[in-house]
Write a protein that holds these residues in place. Structure first.
Motif, mmCIF file in Angstrom:
data_model
loop_
_atom_site.group_PDB
_atom_site.id
_atom_site.type_symbol
_atom_site.label_atom_id
_atom_site.label_comp_id
_atom_site.label_asym_id
_atom_site.label_seq_id
_atom_site.Cartn_x
_atom_site.Cartn_y
_atom_site.Cartn_z
ATOM 1 N N ALA A 17 0.830 -1.210 0.000
ATOM 2 C CA ALA A 17 0.000 0.000 0.000
ATOM 3 C C ALA A 17 0.859 1.252 0.000
ATOM 4 N N ARG A 18 1.953 1.218 0.751
ATOM 5 C CA ARG A 18 2.836 2.385 0.838
ATOM 6 C C ARG A 18 3.611 2.606 -0.457
ATOM 7 N N GLY A 54 -0.909 8.502 -1.966
ATOM 8 C CA GLY A 54 -1.396 8.886 -3.287
ATOM 9 C C GLY A 54 -1.471 7.761 -4.290
ATOM 10 N N HIS A 55 -1.575 6.506 -3.824
ATOM 11 C CA HIS A 55 -1.643 5.359 -4.738
ATOM 12 C C HIS A 55 -3.107 4.968 -4.947
ATOM 13 N N TYR A 56 -3.700 5.580 -5.968
ATOM 14 C CA TYR A 56 -5.150 5.496 -6.113
ATOM 15 C C TYR A 56 -5.639 4.145 -6.609
ATOM 16 N N GLU A 57 -4.825 3.450 -7.385
ATOM 17 C CA GLU A 57 -5.225 2.106 -7.804
ATOM 18 C C GLU A 57 -5.269 1.175 -6.588
ATOM 19 N N CYS A 58 -4.349 1.371 -5.666
ATOM 20 C CA CYS A 58 -4.354 0.576 -4.439
ATOM 21 C C CYS A 58 -5.553 0.951 -3.565
ATOM 22 N N VAL A 59 -5.870 2.259 -3.520
ATOM 23 C CA VAL A 59 -7.058 2.701 -2.782
ATOM 24 C C VAL A 59 -8.298 2.028 -3.343
ATOM 25 N N LYS A 60 -8.400 2.043 -4.675
ATOM 26 C CA LYS A 60 -9.556 1.431 -5.331
ATOM 27 C C LYS A 60 -9.645 -0.062 -5.006
ATOM 28 N N GLU A 61 -8.512 -0.741 -5.058
ATOM 29 C CA GLU A 61 -8.503 -2.183 -4.799
ATOM 30 C C GLU A 61 -8.921 -2.478 -3.360
ATOM 31 N N LEU A 91 -10.323 10.003 -6.242
ATOM 32 C CA LEU A 91 -10.524 8.648 -6.749
ATOM 33 C C LEU A 91 -11.862 8.545 -7.460
ATOM 34 N N VAL A 92 -12.895 9.103 -6.838
ATOM 35 C CA VAL A 92 -14.219 9.076 -7.461
ATOM 36 C C VAL A 92 -14.195 9.815 -8.785
ATOM 37 N N VAL A 93 -13.516 10.969 -8.800
ATOM 38 C CA VAL A 93 -13.382 11.734 -10.045
ATOM 39 C C VAL A 93 -12.730 10.881 -11.126
ATOM 40 N N SER A 94 -11.708 10.121 -10.733
ATOM 41 C CA SER A 94 -10.997 9.302 -11.712
ATOM 42 C C SER A 94 -11.867 8.176 -12.243
ATOM 43 N N LEU A 95 -12.833 7.738 -11.433
ATOM 44 C CA LEU A 95 -13.740 6.686 -11.888
ATOM 45 C C LEU A 95 -14.806 7.250 -12.826
ATOM 46 N N VAL A 96 -15.262 8.479 -12.499
ATOM 47 C CA VAL A 96 -16.302 9.099 -13.321
ATOM 48 C C VAL A 96 -15.725 9.650 -14.612
#
Length: 294
Positions: A17-18, A54-61, A91-96
């Protein structure tokens, strides 16, 4: 964060995650042997670490694997959920709006700057995000913040070494874009921090020319404090021509008050007065033309 993990697997989750190692994180979470909400002895979760880094793909996962976004941890009286929720907003912005990430070269910092999340920008900059990131078209975080009028973010970026005159690939500088959008406070800050008042795009237009055409008078007032060019530009026209075509009476008045020359023709040998049928504007221009002729 200072991290102390209970087990080797949890330790690996926190490390992934880090560092933003999505493949390892997925492997660990899919094994079923470690919980998405595993915490260290201070109560820090992997979701907090991924968000903070700031690792948004990890946040999403982690969210998809069931991590609790409402879990709170207090450090020195600061509620980290506040910062995490700001990061999750991006993250939500990146999904939308998926084009903001990846396909156009977007990064966490460029999105945070575009949407004016100053606290997120602060976190990202403190954790190594580069103010020199660029989209595929050359737009920098500063450019995006200028386009959207985010003054606080602009000050943060400039204080962190952003180049005030760095243009997009089409030659558009942050000042030009801010002027076009009518963001007078942004224009003021950029000029005070050394923006080139006469920087032109590939089409030869300047910030003053564009502001004049659009009738952004508060922007024009800021630009005029720095004595921009009122003469013939590379596009073969003048700011006064642009103002007349735009049809804003006060804009024409402002430029004439700054000694713009109504007798200066454009590349087609047209005077500003030739480009309008407005009696009000013609009355502004004609006396000066007659005075010059006499």
């Amino acid at each position: 964060f200072t991290l102390q993990k209970e087990t080797p697997l949890a330790n690996a989750v926190f490390w992934a995650a880090r560092k933003g190692n999505l493949a390892l994180l997925q492997l660990l979470l899919n094994s079923g042997r470690v919980d998405a909400d595993c915490r260290d002895s201070y109560g820090t979760t992997a979701l907090m670490v991924a968000s903070y880094s700031g690792h948004y793909e990890c946040v999403k996962e982690l969210i998809m694997q069931g991590a609790d976004i409402n879990y709170q941890r207090e450090v020195c009286g600061v509620d980290l959920l506040f910062f995490i929720n700001l990061l999750l907003t991006i993250l939500v912005v990146s999904l939308v709006y998926p084009l903001l990430f990846g396909q156009d070269g977007g990064t966490a910092l460029t999105v945070a700057c575009q949407y004016g999340h100053s606290k997120v920008v602060d976190i990202l900059l403190k954790n190594g995000a580069s103010v020199h990131d660029q989209l595929n078209d050359g737009a920098t975080p500063l450019f995006l913040a200028a386009q959207e009028g985010h003054v606080t973010v602009i000050r943060q970026l400039l204080s962190s070494g952003a180049k005030v005159n760095q243009p997009r690939e089409d030659g558009t500088a942050p000042l030009w874009m801010a002027a076009q959008m009518g963001h007078s406070e942004v224009v003021k800050v950029l000029l005070l921090r050394g923006a080139d008042r006469d920087a032109d795009r590939h089409d030869g237009s300047t910030a003053l020319f564009k502001a004049a055409f659009k009738g952004h008078n508060s922007v024009i007032e800021e630009l005029l404090k720095f004595s921009p060019s009122l003469g013939l530009l590379k596009n073969g026209s003048t700011a006064l021509h642009a103002a007349v075509i735009g049809g804003n009476y006060k804009t024409v008045l402002l430029l004439l008050g700054a000694n713009a020359d109504p007798n200066l023709p454009n590349k087609n040998n047209e005077l500003p007065a030739d480009l309008t049928k407005s009696d009000r504007i013609l009355r502004l221009l004609h006396p000066k033309i007659l005075d010059a002729d006499s």
